[in-house]
Design an enzyme around this catalytic site. Structure first.
Site, short mmCIF file in Angstrom:
data_model
loop_
_atom_site.label_atom_id
_atom_site.label_comp_id
_atom_site.label_asym_id
_atom_site.label_seq_id
_atom_site.Cartn_x
_atom_site.Cartn_y
_atom_site.Cartn_z
N ARG A 254 41.68 -69.94 43.71
CA ARG A 254 40.79 -70.74 42.87
C ARG A 254 39.72 -71.33 43.79
O ARG A 254 40.02 -71.67 44.95
CB ARG A 254 41.55 -71.88 42.17
CG ARG A 254 42.41 -71.43 40.99
CD ARG A 254 41.54 -71.07 39.79
NE ARG A 254 42.31 -70.61 38.65
CZ ARG A 254 42.61 -69.33 38.40
NH1 ARG A 254 42.22 -68.39 39.24
NH2 ARG A 254 43.30 -69.01 37.32
N GLU A 283 32.20 -72.02 38.70
CA GLU A 283 31.81 -70.73 38.14
C GLU A 283 31.12 -70.90 36.78
O GLU A 283 31.48 -71.80 36.02
CB GLU A 283 33.05 -69.85 37.95
CG GLU A 283 33.72 -69.51 39.26
CD GLU A 283 35.09 -68.86 39.09
OE1 GLU A 283 35.41 -68.41 37.98
OE2 GLU A 283 35.82 -68.81 40.07
N HIS A 301 34.61 -63.35 40.06
CA HIS A 301 35.98 -63.56 39.57
C HIS A 301 36.51 -62.31 38.89
O HIS A 301 36.98 -62.35 37.75
CB HIS A 301 36.03 -64.77 38.62
CG HIS A 301 37.42 -65.36 38.52
ND1 HIS A 301 37.66 -66.68 38.22
CD2 HIS A 301 38.64 -64.81 38.67
CE1 HIS A 301 38.97 -66.92 38.21
NE2 HIS A 301 39.58 -65.78 38.48
#
Lengths: 337, 328
Positions: A254, A283, A301
């Site tokens: 993360r 993000e 991602h």
């Protein structure tokens, strides 16, 4: 006869268990997980602006026992406020490996079970960590750009990369993903060491009790751990300093595992050697300073984005929901400690 | 006992340099304490004339892998006994001439093997997981504007066909097994000590593979070994990775297959006419391109220097060479 069949059909549809979708686009879910829609009925506040989500839940989700949510940077936060609007909730099914978007303490207190993607993503995410590492060390994306810009005939040979074999790899979080990463890198001739909450007695790799010591003894740090209060910014100024000028960071966990401001500063100043990042603190926003750098590889991602992972996740999600509704043990419950 | 004296430079054996060597400064002193070098690039004479004038008694030369070493040049070296190339490949050397004159050839041995295997795997993974495309997606701001990136392909469970199971091919196999791939191969001869499935015909290998990795030497037999038939057998879902020599693949045919989506993608470190790359490839999103840099790491260059110096010492002391190549 035909009438009976019709009635049966209607009755059957009404009987399909009801599931709440939070933070997931129902049409996107239907596209990737079609079987879910033949087994369950869904309600979703997806089209509504966030402010009215609570109101929607109060009006439509009072008897909801199970919800599906996703993880990652743009996840809906399943916190006390949301849980307060779902008095009948017994189970949260997250279609992600990470569960940092869910208040686990609150869930446990209310007797709500949480399931995640288990290990269905582990191989694909481990593969991604390796390819990001190979890309940074051997400059694959950078030299692909170089070649496409037509510079090879003009400027000649691209700059040197780094040999992979013999490098010291430090894995933070030796769970299912970390173990798959270790297995692959051993085949390249790397040595493996790790940091974890606790030393794993069945593992022969050297253990370091803190990230700074691991960094001092590593050429690359690979982040494979969950985001929790303890691991927030586990990669900080001290760790980056210990990693040093030639060191590389790979993050497929993360974004908030790393103090991103500090990482950017170190990269821009040349205080560490490079980074491969699939996740970011905010993000889909990525610090623009990184765009100038050839020793950084950034991906949106996408470590889990393969048809095989999605298919496995599809099956697992259905299996967890079916288990819940028939009072059977869930397949991938999250351990609260 | 008196300390050994520094050898008089006139007594040091001579090496002809057809390329700069050493090219890492930390080896300059080591080299010049053991050898004298004859360097044509310091003269304005054309090469063959320089050699005829100055290189009559030269017994050993060092050349690069990029410039052809022709019989015309070799003919100017009547005393030549050994050619040392700084490359793994020896396809740029007139081997027929060397064979006929009993001139031995030594190459870079295994110093580059792991680095080339790493790039082969790196190109394959980058291709399947769309890394350069994903990196570009982020850099161009598309993550913000377009949202989620498209799916890539899982690596585990794929069938990998290795063309040329030498040192490089074996290292590639070892790595890809750790990712859960299944390995088969084609080689001049079956290798009874390896656990992988052997296909005597490259086309059959391609028909039974999702991925072809080309890691063999370029010879008359292997020129365009990857041709229309093989690419067709590989099929729409197949990908090819080349870390050998550009001419192992019929490049025109490869480009056509990629443009027509008759194969799924390619990872290429080598091309038929470097540094020229077919312009069509520069626009494709289903290729990963690398400017022949599989061996470019400081570690492999150091190892190369160690090996070359060791080969030269062995030669001048009439000991067995460390990396001589069988010319049969």
């Amino acid at each position: 006869m035909a009438e009976e069949e019709e009635l049966k059909h209607e009755h059957h549809e009404q009987d399909l268990p009801l599931v709440l979708l939070l933070g997931l686009d129902p049409s996107s879910l239907q596209k990737f997980f079609p079987k879910l829609f033949s087994k369950f009925r869904f309600v979703s506040p997806y089209e509504l602006p966030d402010k009215s989500m609570d109101q929607f839940l109060i009006n439509h989700a009072q008897s909801i026992k199970v919800l599906i949510c996703e993880g990652g940077g743009e996840a809906v936060s399943i916190n006390s406020e949301v849980l307060n609007c779902l008095p009948s909730l017994e189970c949260i099914v997250s279609v992600s490996a990470g569960v940092d978007h869910i208040d686990l303490t609150e869930s446990k207190r209310r007797g709500i079970v949480v399931t995640n993607a288990g290990t269905v993503f582990s191989e694909d995410v481990a593969d991604y960590a390796i390819v990001l590492l190979l890309d940074v060390w051997r400059k694959i994306s950078a030299s692909d750009r170089y070649l496409r810009s037509g510079l090879w005939p003009i400027q000649g040979e691209y700059s040197l990369g780094h040999k992979v074999g013999g490098k010291r790899v430090g894995i933070i979080g030796l769970g299912s993903i970390g173990s798959e990463v270790a297995k692959r890198l051993q085949a390249f001739g790397c040595s493996i060491a790790y940091n974890s909450r606790k030393k794993k007695e069945s593992v022969s790799f050297p253990y370091f009790s803190n990230a700074t010591d691991l960094a001092t003894n590593s050429d690359v740090l690979i982040l494979c751990c969950a985001l929790t209060d303890e691991t927030y910014h586990i990669i900080n100024k001290d760790v980056l300093s210990a990693l040093g000028k030639e060191g590389v960071v790979i993050n497929i966990g993360r974004g908030a595992l790393i103090d991103e401001k500090e990482l950017v500063r170190c990269l821009v100043q040349g205080e560490i050697g490079g980074a491969g990042l699939d996740v970011f603190e905010n993000e889909p926003n990525v610090p623009k300073e990184l765009f100038e750098l050839d020793n950084v590889v950034m991906t949106p991602h996408s470590a889990v984005l393969t048809p095989e992972s999605f298919s496995a996740l599809h099956e697992l999600t259905i299996a967890n929901l079916e288990a819940f509704f028939s009072n059977k043990p869930l397949l991938s419950p999250v351990n609260y400690e | 006992m008196a300390a050994p004296q520094q050898p008089d430079i006139k007594d040091l054996p001579v090496v002809l340099l057809l390329r700069p060597f050493p090219f890492i400064s930390s080896y300059t002193d080591i080299f010049s304490n053991k050898f004298r070098s004859l360097n044509p690039s310091t003269s304005s004479l054309p090469l063959n004339q320089f050699l005829t004038t100055h290189a009559n008694s030269i017994r050993v030369l060092i050349c690069s892998g990029f410039k052809p070493l022709s019989s015309e040049t070799l003919e100017c070296l009547p005393s030549l006994e050994l050619v040392i190339t700084t490359s793994t490949g020896i396809d740029h050397i007139d081997l027929n001439y060397c064979r006929s004159k009993g001139i031995r050839v030594a190459n870079a041995g295994d110093v580059f093997t792991e680095d080339v295997a790493d790039i082969a795997v790196g190109l394959l993974l980058s291709l399947l997981r769309k890394i350069p495309e994903a990196d570009g997606y982020v850099r161009n701001g598309f993550w913000l504007s377009k949202g989620e990136f498209p799916l890539g392909s899982k690596i585990g469970g794929k069938r990998v066909g290795i063309v040329g199971l030498g040192s490089i091919g074996s290292e590639v196999a070892k790595r890809l097994e750790a990712f859960g791939c299944m390995i088969s191969y084609n080689s001049r001869t079956k290798k009874n000590t390896v656990p992988y499935l052997y296909y005597p015909d490259v086309r059959d290998l391609a028909a039974n593979s999702d991925i072809l990795i080309i890691s063999c030497a370029l010879t008359d037999e292997t020129y365009h070994i990857i041709n229309k038939n093989v690419l067709s057998a590989l099929g729409r879902e197949g990908v090819v990775v080349n870390v050998g020599r550009g001419a192992l693949i019929d490049e025109k045919e490869l480009v056509r297959s990629l443009l027509q989506r008759e194969i799924k993608g390619a990872g290429l470190d080598v091309f038929e006419n470097e540094p020229d790359v077919p312009k069509e490839l520069l626009q494709l999103d289903n290729v990963v391109l690398s400017p022949h840099k599989a061996v470019l790491t400081p570690e492999s260059f150091s190892a190369l220097h160690e090996l070359l110096i060791a080969n030269l010492e062995a030669f001048f002391f009439n000991k067995p060479l460390l990396s001589s190549v069988n010319l049969e």
